[in-house]
Design an enzyme around this catalytic site. Structure first.
Site, PDB file in Angstrom:
ATOM      1  N   VAL A 197      35.397  52.992  44.240  1.00 18.54           N
ATOM      2  CA  VAL A 197      35.413  54.205  45.058  1.00 18.54           C
ATOM      3  C   VAL A 197      34.670  55.337  44.354  1.00 18.54           C
ATOM      4  CG1 VAL A 197      36.887  55.969  46.108  1.00 18.54           C
ATOM      5  CG2 VAL A 197      37.522  53.563  46.300  1.00 18.54           C
ATOM      6  N   ASN A 246      46.598  50.073  36.320  1.00 18.92           N
ATOM      7  CA  ASN A 246      45.769  50.032  35.122  1.00 18.92           C
ATOM      8  C   ASN A 246      46.309  50.983  34.051  1.00 18.92           C
ATOM      9  OD1 ASN A 246      44.073  48.277  36.563  1.00 18.92           O
ATOM     10  ND2 ASN A 246      42.928  49.988  37.400  1.00 18.92           N
ATOM     11  N   GLU A 297      33.039  59.537  31.326  1.00 15.99           N
ATOM     12  CA  GLU A 297      33.659  58.535  30.473  1.00 15.99           C
ATOM     13  C   GLU A 297      32.805  57.271  30.551  1.00 15.99           C
ATOM     14  OE1 GLU A 297      38.243  58.296  30.605  1.00 15.99           O
ATOM     15  OE2 GLU A 297      37.532  56.597  31.758  1.00 15.99           O
TER      16      GLU A 297
END
Lengths: 498, 498
Positions: free
Chosen positions: A269, A380, A290
């Site tokens: 997404v 996660n 990141e």
């Protein structure tokens, strides 16, 4: 034979097989490995350890630290063999997740900028062995990482022993693209001198005394990247709302068409939303992020993105060969940094980053759950989203308004787990629309979120909840008996639909 | 007559009555006033505005921005007169709170370091009038604040008009104790050069063009400080657990007896806990905090605290006369900074602050609610707790294990509102004991928190909840039907007891 990649002659004598190297790992140890979002992870030594334990049946439970997620070959094989007692600070493997949710693995889910601060200051115990993938070892012994930097500089610093996985399939062109900087010890730490996204403040390799390297294992395994779902109609609409909003901010004089340094979360997404900036009026963009995924390279190729700073390059298998095959062409437009720098609260605040992260669900007041399915089951981890959202110039969260064929509303009365409080969520976007929450009180946020972001199928029920909640009053009205009822219904019936 | 305090001759001609000054305020305006935790707030102009509106009956609804909480004379009188449409970024007045919880005032509860970043970048709309208390105005027009700095530097910068409340009862000895620094514009901001707690990086006054000052009102009202409940048996036990823990950290070699720069939250419990450092082996301490309360001065007087940096001096009425009467003796050991510097995420991270904040309630996994009673009703606001907790070297939360004569357990299955996620809570202390949560997974945190922090009267019920929750599995096990049942029972019966 390895002169080009192992430039320190004495170290060329320390080449070991993966199995020999794995002998340094013993029961109860803490092992820190390289790897961030499946990029640049140690690959063959963990596999050799699993092999050995399967062969010998010896008792073996380790604490596994990484940068972030590593390839399923690592997490899956280690966890399937029952070797992982503790895991930190992020994972995204299905079997690891299952073990965590069963309580078999103790998972410490952390802000990704924070882990190494705590390790360097002895708050998380000693690190026995570091296993770091590299493309080369310099004359002075310093380790040139591959497709991610992650926590490796601190793991190299803190580990008793370091094993290098020298990966000959990772392109040597990566050399010079890393910028290794470790902030000084506290409490007398100098400011981190990074002012521009493109600033180089450190060294190309990870400094380490050569004596600490106990073995070098030669490998040729590619990063095991996962496929990335392509943009779809809904993500295109989310991107459309984002672009409209940013154009509005430009018209209001709050931004220019160069925007601010962009951060984009990890996954399909986020990648699709970033993809939506292609062909827009925005130009000379910069990323301070990141993970650099496919869309970052699409934007670099289009010339729309002038510089990208990250801590890992994670590509879809289809895109990897292309990008890694001509890495040299990105040399002056790409820096890979340690995750404590890519995600540093002070730097994110200083640069004024526009942060775009993904929500699993958001509530009508703008609190976001990005980790726990049904409030209980880890997906996660929080990753870097907290580092960015709390400190950004603008913190944007995106999600599709429904999941599982409409059986789940991503907009709920109360999130079942909070990762990001309403204070850290300034803009919420679904394919339905965008809610600009800046300067609004919770009651105002609620109407805007329901109206603009919720799926029409759930809008009435959300308004109905709000009306009931308002009868109880308060700054953030809730009917505590019904606040989590949508999740209970989902748990019991498989759907949030009434 | 005012030469000593108004050193710019032209400005001496702009002395107005409070009523005259208040005429600059019109319906619909946004007004930014000085004041942080009842220290250094604008006092007479807001009161004059209320007077006028009561007299004329004119329509008047303003947006009120402050540093943090202001004296009840300001918040209460303004809100009782129905003048406040919106309030930002913090308050602690009973009547303001009631109006917020009724939905009469739209309250924007913010991280206290963040407000001015958003204002300077135009994200919260224009500021019409700033009313700033001062002890003096320098020759160049710059404003010397009184007992707090708060958001005043940015309010002075951004307001169309500035009114100064020159308070002749605030000691002139305060001059030179402020350090005014406003970070440069983004995205090309230089690092904030503060490295040591005692570093001076700015100017003693708030720079402003004299033409912007439209009026100076002379006042002599003292800060209206609130009484501070003295340490009691329970807070003494909390402090005892904290000291034991810090001594343990010293023994483990993670800290020295100088500790790290300390932050202490606002209020009686925080003050009492800090008070507990008196007579301990810790020495040469430093504070890098938000508000300096009584205990900070106790520690300065004992010589145990060598330097204190804050953004406000807030004392109990009993202590105020003593401290303010001999402020000069603290001159070299005290700095007052803008709240965006005292609370700056990057500086807190750089210094490695030990943050100690108060929880309203915490859940068995370590999530903290510090603002919402029953998840709905605002107490005060998140204040600076998020700035400190997220970025600290060590984030400690304290609370008594029960409230309301034991009818409320401060340790609950699931907090009814989340201000600080488990990621930002490393140590939890009640009078019952201390839970060191570093490096632990939620299931481990739960047992430790119930065992060490919960009141014995609620311990069995919490373990029972945990056992039920474990049947649903997950990284953070919950029984969603019962997660908020303790709060529902409290709401319906006035007690959490089964």
């Amino acid at each position: 034979m390895w002169d080009e990649r192992i430039r320190n002659a004495r170290l060329r004598e320390r080449i070991l097989s993966a199995d020999e190297a794995a002998r340094h790992i013993r029961d109860g140890m803490t092992i820190g490995i390289s790897g961030f979002t499946r990029a640049g992870d140690a690959k063959v030594v963990p596999a050799a350890l699993v092999e050995r334990v399967r062969r010998t049946g010896e008792p073996m439970r380790i604490n596994l630290w990484t940068g972030a997620s590593v390839a399923e070959e690592v997490d899956r094989t280690l966890v399937e063999a029952g070797l992982v007692a503790r895991r930190m600070p992020f994972q995204s493997d299905r079997r690891m997740r299952d073990a965590i949710n069963r309580g078999d693995v103790m998972y410490v889910d952390q802000h990704l900028s924070l882990t190494v601060e705590m390790i360097r200051e002895g708050q998380l115990g000693p690190l026995d062995v570091a296993i770091l993938e590299a493309i080369a070892i310099a004359e002075d012994g310093s380790i040139i990482p591959s497709t991610s930097v992650g926590n490796s500089p601190t793991y190299a610093m803190m580990a008793d022993k370091v094993i290098v996985e020298l990966n000959t399939h990772q392109p040597l062109e990566l050399e010079g693209m890393h910028d290794i900087y470790v902030p000084g010890p506290r409490p007398h730490r100098e400011p981190i001198p990074l002012v521009e996204v493109s600033d180089r403040i450190g060294t190309p390799g990870i400094p380490i005394h050569p004596d600490k390297i106990v073995g070098i294992v030669i490998t040729d395994r590619d990063d095991h990247f996962a496929p990335l779902a392509p943009p779809d109609e809904e993500t295109a609409r989310i991107a459309g709302h984002l672009v409209d909003f940013l154009e509005h901010e430009v018209r209001m004089g709050r931004l220019t068409n160069e925007l601010r340094p962009l951060q984009s979360g990890v996954g399909a997404v986020s990648n699709a939303v970033l993809h939506g900036l292609l062909g827009t009026p925005f130009h000379h963009l910069q990323m301070y992020s990141e993970v650099l995924q496919d869309a970052a390279f699409d934007l670099l190729d289009e010339g729309r993105l002038r510089f990208a700073s990250g801590c890992a390059v994670t590509l879809s298998p289809g895109r990897a060969q292309d990008v890694l095959g001509r890495l040299g062409s990105y040399r002056d437009r790409l820096i890979l940094r340690p995750q404590e720098i890519s995600n540093h609260p002070g730097i994110i605040r200083r640069l004024g980053v526009i942060a775009m992260n993904t929500a699993l669900e958001a509530d009508i007041y703008g609190n976001v759950n990005s980790t726990h399915v049904l409030g209980t089951h880890m997906m996660n981890g929080i990753g870097g989203s907290g580092d960015f959202a709390r400190n950004a110039y603008l913190s944007i969260f995106v999600t599709k308004s429904t999941a599982k064929d409409g059986r789940i509303s991503s907009i709920v009365p109360m999130v079942s787990h909070v990762d990001h409080t309403e204070h850290d969520v300034q803009v919420l976007i679904t394919e339905q629309g965008l809610a600009d929450l800046r300067g609004l009180a919770p009651r105002e946020r609620a109407r805007l979120i329901i109206e603009h972001c919720a799926h029409p199928d759930y809008r009435d029920a959300l308004f109905e909840y709000l009306e009931t909640a308002l009868r109880f009053g308060g700054h953030t009205p809730h009917d505590l008996e019904k606040a989590l009822s949508w999740h209970v219904r989902l748990r019991d019936t498989g759907s949030m639909r009434p």
